[in-house]
Design an enzyme around this catalytic site. Structure first.
Site, PDB file in Angstrom:
ATOM      1  N   ARG A 266       0.851  -1.181   0.000  1.00 51.17           N
ATOM      2  CA  ARG A 266       0.000   0.000   0.000  1.00 51.17           C
ATOM      3  C   ARG A 266       0.888   1.233   0.000  1.00 51.17           C
ATOM      4  O   ARG A 266       1.900   1.279   0.722  1.00 51.17           O
ATOM      5  CB  ARG A 266      -0.909   0.023   1.237  1.00 51.17           C
ATOM      6  CG  ARG A 266      -2.116  -0.905   1.151  1.00 51.17           C
ATOM      7  CD  ARG A 266      -3.116  -0.430   0.087  1.00 51.17           C
ATOM      8  NE  ARG A 266      -4.282  -1.286   0.011  1.00 51.17           N
ATOM      9  CZ  ARG A 266      -4.431  -2.307  -0.844  1.00 51.17           C
ATOM     10  NH1 ARG A 266      -3.467  -2.600  -1.689  1.00 51.17           N
ATOM     11  NH2 ARG A 266      -5.539  -3.007  -0.868  1.00 51.17           N
ATOM     12  N   GLU A 295      -3.653   7.738  -5.170  1.00 49.98           N
ATOM     13  CA  GLU A 295      -3.799   7.058  -6.469  1.00 49.98           C
ATOM     14  C   GLU A 295      -5.015   7.605  -7.194  1.00 49.98           C
ATOM     15  O   GLU A 295      -6.048   7.824  -6.554  1.00 49.98           O
ATOM     16  CB  GLU A 295      -3.944   5.547  -6.254  1.00 49.98           C
ATOM     17  CG  GLU A 295      -2.681   4.935  -5.655  1.00 49.98           C
ATOM     18  CD  GLU A 295      -2.775   3.434  -5.432  1.00 49.98           C
ATOM     19  OE1 GLU A 295      -3.799   2.835  -5.812  1.00 49.98           O
ATOM     20  OE2 GLU A 295      -1.824   2.864  -4.880  1.00 49.98           O
ATOM     21  N   HIS A 317      -0.741   0.337  -9.843  1.00 56.74           N
ATOM     22  CA  HIS A 317      -1.414  -0.583  -8.909  1.00 56.74           C
ATOM     23  C   HIS A 317      -1.933  -1.792  -9.701  1.00 56.74           C
ATOM     24  O   HIS A 317      -3.133  -2.042  -9.773  1.00 56.74           O
ATOM     25  CB  HIS A 317      -2.563   0.119  -8.159  1.00 56.74           C
ATOM     26  CG  HIS A 317      -2.893  -0.547  -6.852  1.00 56.74           C
ATOM     27  ND1 HIS A 317      -3.333   0.130  -5.749  1.00 56.74           N
ATOM     28  CD2 HIS A 317      -2.845  -1.860  -6.486  1.00 56.74           C
ATOM     29  CE1 HIS A 317      -3.551  -0.722  -4.755  1.00 56.74           C
ATOM     30  NE2 HIS A 317      -3.255  -1.941  -5.187  1.00 56.74           N
TER      31      HIS A 317
HETATM   32  C1  GLV Z   1      -4.744  -4.956  -4.225  1.00 62.37           C
HETATM   33  O1  GLV Z   1      -3.995  -4.087  -3.914  1.00 62.37           O
HETATM   34  C2  GLV Z   1      -5.469  -5.739  -3.286  1.00 62.37           C
HETATM   35  O2  GLV Z   1      -5.503  -5.410  -2.094  1.00 62.37           O
HETATM   36  O3  GLV Z   1      -6.093  -6.722  -3.722  1.00 62.37           O
END
Ligand code: GLV
Length: 377
Positions: A266, A295, A317
């Site tokens: 994260r 983001e 991401h």
């Molecule tokens: C992606 O970042 C997730 O948490 O699945």
């Protein structure tokens, strides 16, 4: 099993297969067209209108306001992600609304992407391709215009030894790496002992020149003794083991000058201003990031400084974004499949309606009175 039908609101599309399955079962499914997140006020409005199930992503803030709007009607929040830092667990528990996530099915895709980001960064693949594309590749030369760093045989620090951290360790094994583990909440010594046995066997069979090792150490030791630092902790802002800005000026300075930082966990686990400074002033060799404090990444982020381009790889991401991992209807393979299975378990009253037995319900403590928080993802 129940043959009742329910109203479901999804804050984003989760793929035709999963959406069709819900509709084929007779449920009324409304989906925010996106691709951007719906405004919070719209989520609240939909919940207030009486939906039974809410499908969310990591972009949607799900808190007191949402649970209050769904009081007496909202039965489940089903998150299509393993991380759930966008969902206020205490609020969910207060309103006794179960929420589900999609663990396990993305372990390998995320670990694989993490490893590949590390390779792209360390072996300077981006610079190499740019050179070729820009027609600036003058001649083959032993070390000009630049070299990269090999991964094989190096030491990696795995910060957070939950499911994804462990999946990455398995991949590192194939690259003859040594592994330093750190986890603020749970140390999986059994797994480490099994990996050590495999390392010993590979050495005994003559497959590797040096006997690799794996061990748990303190955070400071892990950071200061590794060539690569890969983050796999959930984002925890409060409590005994917060991970917000775990990588900050102090901890970045502990890393070696020739070491690389990788973050597919994260964004807020890393203080980006401190990281940009560390990269600029070369406290560390480079960073590869799949997640950001904000983001999408803002245009004025210091990480976009062209001066850092050769040592900072940036992705959107994207780590779990393999086709099967994201879309498979099979709850053992895909996030979409697991997301709707979690939702249906609650709505259909599977497991005799016992939320504590439903595998994808996260906040079981709302019914048992105890629960773990903050373990690696
Ligand atoms: C992606 O970042 C997730 O948490 O699945």
């Amino acid at each position: 099993m129940s043959d009742k039908t329910f109203r479901i609101y999804a804050t984003c599309h989760i793929g035709d297969a999963a959406e069709n399955k819900l509709r084929e079962k007779g449920h009324e499914l409304e989906i925010y067209p996106g691709p951007e997140a719906p405004p919070k006020s719209l989520i609240v409005e939909k919940v207030r209108s009486g939906v039974d199930g809410l499908i969310t992503t990591l972009r949607d803030p799900i808190d007191e306001e949402v649970f209050a709007a769904g009081k007496g009607t909202l039965k489940v929040v089903s998150q299509i992600a393993v991380g759930f830092d966008n969902i206020n667990r205490a609020d969910a528990n207060r309103y006794k609304v179960p929420f589900t996530n999609t663990p396990e099915v993305l372990n390998d895709a995320t670990a694989e992407f993490t490893f590949l980001m590390m390779g792209t960064l360390s072996r300077r693949m981006w610079d190499s391709e740019k050179l070729v594309r820009a027609q600036k590749w003058g001649a083959w030369h032993p070390f000009l215009p630049f070299l990269g760093d090999e991964i094989t045989g190096k030491t990696i620090a795995i910060i957070g030894t939950g499911r994804i951290g462990l999946a990455l360790i398995k991949k590192c094994l194939g690259f003859d790496m040594n592994v330093l583990c750190y986890d603020p909440v749970f140390q999986n010594h059994r797994f480490a002992a099994d990996v050590q046995q495999l390392m010993d066997l590979r050495y005994k069979l003559g497959m590797v020149k040096e006997n690799n090792w794996i061990k748990y150490v303190s955070l400071d030791e892990a950071l200061s003794q590794s060539d690569y630092v890969s983050l796999h902790v959930p984002l925890v802002r409060t409590g005994k083991s917060p991970t917000h800005h775990l990588m900050n000026e102090r901890t970045l300075r502990l890393m070696r000058k020739d070491a690389y930082l990788i973050n597919a966990a994260r964004g807020p686990v890393v203080d980006e201003a401190a990281l940009a400074k560390a990269l600029k002033e070369r406290w560390i060799a480079g960073a590869a990031l799949d997640v950001f404090e904000q983001e999408p990444l803002a245009g004025d982020s210091p990480l976009l400084d062209p001066e850092l381009e050769d040592r900072c790889r940036l992705f959107h991401h994207f780590a779990s974004a393999g086709r099967i991992t994201r879309l498979s209807l099979d709850p053992e393979k895909g996030m979409a499949g697991r997301c709707i299975q979690g939702l249906l378990d609650v709505l259909e009253g599977n497991y005799g309606g016992d939320k504590t037995r439903m595998p994808y319900v996260v906040n079981k403590e709302a019914w048992t009175g105890s629960g773990a928080d903050g373990e690696g993802i």
